[in-house]
Design a protein around this motif. Sequence first.
Motif, PDB file in Angstrom:
ATOM      1  N   LEU A   1      49.615 -57.999  37.474  1.00 46.27           N
ATOM      2  CA  LEU A   1      48.913 -56.868  36.765  1.00 46.27           C
ATOM      3  C   LEU A   1      47.761 -58.123  35.776  1.00 46.27           C
ATOM      4  O   LEU A   1      46.634 -57.760  35.126  1.00 46.27           O
ATOM      5  N   MET A   2      48.120 -59.225  34.935  1.00 52.48           N
ATOM      6  CA  MET A   2      47.491 -60.178  34.541  1.00 52.48           C
ATOM      7  C   MET A   2      46.316 -60.789  34.607  1.00 52.48           C
ATOM      8  O   MET A   2      44.814 -60.677  34.273  1.00 52.48           O
ATOM      9  N   VAL A   3      46.246 -61.309  35.757  1.00 53.62           N
ATOM     10  CA  VAL A   3      45.179 -61.981  36.710  1.00 53.62           C
ATOM     11  C   VAL A   3      44.351 -60.539  37.049  1.00 53.62           C
ATOM     12  O   VAL A   3      42.343 -60.659  36.229  1.00 53.62           O
ATOM     13  N   ALA A   4      44.658 -59.481  37.579  1.00 49.45           N
ATOM     14  CA  ALA A   4      43.509 -57.997  37.775  1.00 49.45           C
ATOM     15  C   ALA A   4      43.037 -57.377  36.573  1.00 49.45           C
ATOM     16  O   ALA A   4      41.443 -58.092  36.376  1.00 49.45           O
ATOM     17  N   ALA A   5      43.769 -57.520  35.323  1.00 45.75           N
ATOM     18  CA  ALA A   5      43.033 -57.231  34.138  1.00 45.75           C
ATOM     19  C   ALA A   5      42.087 -58.167  33.894  1.00 45.75           C
ATOM     20  O   ALA A   5      40.817 -57.874  32.880  1.00 45.75           O
ATOM     21  N   ILE A   6      42.541 -59.762  33.041  1.00 46.21           N
ATOM     22  CA  ILE A   6      41.847 -60.452  32.536  1.00 46.21           C
ATOM     23  C   ILE A   6      40.451 -60.405  33.618  1.00 46.21           C
ATOM     24  O   ILE A   6      39.826 -61.260  33.196  1.00 46.21           O
ATOM     25  N   GLY A   7      40.792 -60.965  34.848  1.00 50.70           N
ATOM     26  CA  GLY A   7      39.572 -61.010  36.208  1.00 50.70           C
ATOM     27  C   GLY A   7      38.227 -60.180  36.265  1.00 50.70           C
ATOM     28  O   GLY A   7      37.633 -59.924  35.743  1.00 50.70           O
ATOM     29  N   VAL A   8      38.768 -59.008  35.900  1.00 49.67           N
ATOM     30  CA  VAL A   8      38.158 -57.350  35.835  1.00 49.67           C
ATOM     31  C   VAL A   8      38.245 -57.345  34.959  1.00 49.67           C
ATOM     32  O   VAL A   8      36.300 -57.092  34.690  1.00 49.67           O
ATOM     33  N   THR A   9      38.052 -57.917  33.387  1.00 50.22           N
ATOM     34  CA  THR A   9      37.082 -57.308  32.316  1.00 50.22           C
ATOM     35  C   THR A   9      35.977 -58.090  31.971  1.00 50.22           C
ATOM     36  O   THR A   9      35.396 -58.092  31.809  1.00 50.22           O
ATOM     37  N   THR A  10      37.057 -59.998  32.256  1.00 50.36           N
ATOM     38  CA  THR A  10      36.012 -60.728  32.301  1.00 50.36           C
ATOM     39  C   THR A  10      34.370 -60.559  32.984  1.00 50.36           C
ATOM     40  O   THR A  10      34.085 -60.865  32.781  1.00 50.36           O
ATOM     41  N   ALA A  11      35.004 -59.550  34.515  1.00 46.14           N
ATOM     42  CA  ALA A  11      33.857 -60.482  35.002  1.00 46.14           C
ATOM     43  C   ALA A  11      32.900 -59.296  34.827  1.00 46.14           C
ATOM     44  O   ALA A  11      31.843 -59.558  34.671  1.00 46.14           O
ATOM     45  N   TRP A  12      32.959 -57.832  34.617  1.00 48.97           N
ATOM     46  CA  TRP A  12      32.047 -57.324  34.328  1.00 48.97           C
ATOM     47  C   TRP A  12      31.223 -57.769  32.990  1.00 48.97           C
ATOM     48  O   TRP A  12      30.637 -56.865  32.403  1.00 48.97           O
ATOM     49  N   LEU A  13      32.322 -58.502  31.692  1.00 55.39           N
ATOM     50  CA  LEU A  13      31.531 -58.181  30.943  1.00 55.39           C
ATOM     51  C   LEU A  13      29.887 -59.390  30.833  1.00 55.39           C
ATOM     52  O   LEU A  13      29.164 -58.968  30.388  1.00 55.39           O
ATOM     53  N   VAL A  14      30.696 -59.609  31.922  1.00 53.20           N
ATOM     54  CA  VAL A  14      29.441 -60.766  31.593  1.00 53.20           C
ATOM     55  C   VAL A  14      28.844 -61.033  32.709  1.00 53.20           C
ATOM     56  O   VAL A  14      27.535 -61.188  33.362  1.00 53.20           O
ATOM     57  N   SER A  15      28.873 -59.946  33.591  1.00 51.33           N
ATOM     58  CA  SER A  15      28.031 -59.157  34.889  1.00 51.33           C
ATOM     59  C   SER A  15      27.216 -57.655  33.673  1.00 51.33           C
ATOM     60  O   SER A  15      25.878 -57.830  34.367  1.00 51.33           O
ATOM     61  N   ALA A  16      27.816 -57.145  33.209  1.00 56.65           N
ATOM     62  CA  ALA A  16      27.132 -56.149  32.688  1.00 56.65           C
ATOM     63  C   ALA A  16      26.528 -55.554  31.522  1.00 56.65           C
ATOM     64  O   ALA A  16      25.959 -54.366  31.461  1.00 56.65           O
ATOM     65  N   CYS A  17      27.289 -57.058  30.360  1.00 52.14           N
ATOM     66  CA  CYS A  17      26.960 -56.761  29.417  1.00 52.14           C
ATOM     67  C   CYS A  17      26.112 -58.491  28.617  1.00 52.14           C
ATOM     68  O   CYS A  17      26.050 -59.129  29.628  1.00 52.14           O
ATOM     69  N   ASP A  18      25.141 -57.620  27.183  1.00 54.03           N
ATOM     70  CA  ASP A  18      24.639 -59.420  26.858  1.00 54.03           C
ATOM     71  C   ASP A  18      24.950 -59.623  25.917  1.00 54.03           C
ATOM     72  O   ASP A  18      25.125 -58.379  25.077  1.00 54.03           O
ATOM     73  N   PHE A  19      25.437 -59.923  25.734  1.00 56.94           N
ATOM     74  CA  PHE A  19      26.042 -60.550  23.966  1.00 56.94           C
ATOM     75  C   PHE A  19      26.344 -62.003  24.220  1.00 56.94           C
ATOM     76  O   PHE A  19      26.169 -62.947  24.973  1.00 56.94           O
ATOM     77  N   PRO A  20      26.439 -62.456  22.730  1.00 59.72           N
ATOM     78  CA  PRO A  20      26.200 -64.269  22.521  1.00 59.72           C
ATOM     79  C   PRO A  20      27.416 -64.964  22.775  1.00 59.72           C
ATOM     80  O   PRO A  20      28.668 -64.631  23.213  1.00 59.72           O
ATOM     81  N   GLY A  21      26.637 -66.002  23.835  1.00 54.85           N
ATOM     82  CA  GLY A  21      27.236 -67.117  24.752  1.00 54.85           C
ATOM     83  C   GLY A  21      27.500 -66.525  26.062  1.00 54.85           C
ATOM     84  O   GLY A  21      28.320 -67.449  26.705  1.00 54.85           O
TER      85      GLY A  21
END
Length: 541
Positions: free
Chosen positions: A58-78
Amino acid sequence: MGRWELAALAIAGLVLLPVVSLALVAAQGSEGLWGHLARNVLPVAVRDTAILLTGVGLMVAAIGVTTAWLVSACDFPGRRIFEWALLLPLAVPTYIIAYAYLDLLHPIGPVQTTLRAWLGIASPRDLRLPDIRSMGGCILLLGLVLYPYVYLPVRAVFLMQSGDPLAAARTLGRGPLASFVAVALPLARPAIAAGTALALMEAMNDIGAAEFLGVRTLTVSVYTTWISRSDLPGAAQIALAMLAVVVALVAVERTARRRQRFAVGGRRHPLVPVRLRGWAAAGAVAACSVPVALGFLAPASYLVYEAAERIRFAGVSPRLIGEAINTALFAGMATLVVVVLAVAVTGAARLRPSRLTASASRVASLGYAIPGTVLAIGILPVVTLADRQIAAAAQTFFGASVGLLMLGSGAALVYAYAARFLAIGTGGIEAGLAPVSPSLDHAARTLGRSEAGTLRDVHLPITRPAITAAGLIVFIDCAKELPATLLLRPLNFETLATHLYGEAARGTYEDAAIAALIIVAIGILPVTLLAPLRGRKRPSG
């Protein structure tokens, strides 16, 4: 049957032999101790393993999916930094992060001491954080190290997706979160399942972190049953239960791969990152920063500090230098064996394509799915039998006693490394051969090259970068491998990993910081290989 088919079958047999041996050892019975194992060991081990795998999954799926989506579909500092920084926890083996946090979060360690100083509390008894030696602590630490197994494939899927379905969902009134849940997430489910299965197989292989943190998993039970109770058949029976779990995980991963399909037609518009501002941007930065900080920066900084203090106080022990040489020597020998065997089995599948060579190639890749502890138990009877035959032959023909040649020389350890990591070599070389047109093979044969000549003069030069990359990753994995090394190393033989394990088991953490730091430095190398996979640059929205 030609020599290529025979070579492929022989290599597949070397990988499959420990599994067959494991089953034969388990069938011998455990000399009356099985009842004790069934009553007192297995129930706790199965329960703890199930809880651990569920929590880590559950933990690796939650962290992996959330961070993958943020860096792929969102633009934010860093965001550009986080794209590769989120891979850094892969450089920290599970037993090292447990070792580091046990000292960092100790009641008189730096974190709790600093916190009490800020709050004006003098005694450790008046303020103590929850003990990291617990199931929750083990799930947390393993999840922080293993989430990149999900992040990497899921991010690749997100980058391959067209932005048109998401745009259509937004046009139909779906918000950003609803569009993600309804459109992007279902397309990524196979990659999520595959990445989670790989992470869980790594969690199954762990022995150091679970033992340090007081979690009695099946892997820890195998080790204690074999070493502490000297009950090899009982350990083999527990190992078969582990193998059944691993087979189930592999089945899930293979099913996910079969279901993974992509269709691209007409004009395809890439996914354009949405610019985040204000609290949304701060939340994205925090969501990506926490895994990197806790999974890599905190333990790595601690190791650097402790190693510097140790070197300043006592220098570098000659013993540690010898252990580093042992690590490099045996990892290098195993890497050479893996590259040779991988070239042979992939060459057979390429030069003599058939169901037989294809099946042999798949069997040769099974070792990576087998935990090191299970593999070691299967290999031990094989090399013991070989040692007996060698000793008998030496006594008969030369009148000399050679003792346990394979176990004593470390050949058994090289065998375990090669069987476990052969999949990395075959996978890397197959990927390098995939773009090579069969017409080049035909042209070489027309010009008089034999099959071996075609492999030597055509395939090897073209796939040299893939072979080099695969060999480097194999070397690094061998250097970090703990379970198989603990169980099959010669007497009085230490590597960096076993040195760290021994010091942590004795509670002398400061003496292991240098070894741990060297292992982490070695582990950073594959991250640098994966970093170029960050993907193409896209316009910001």
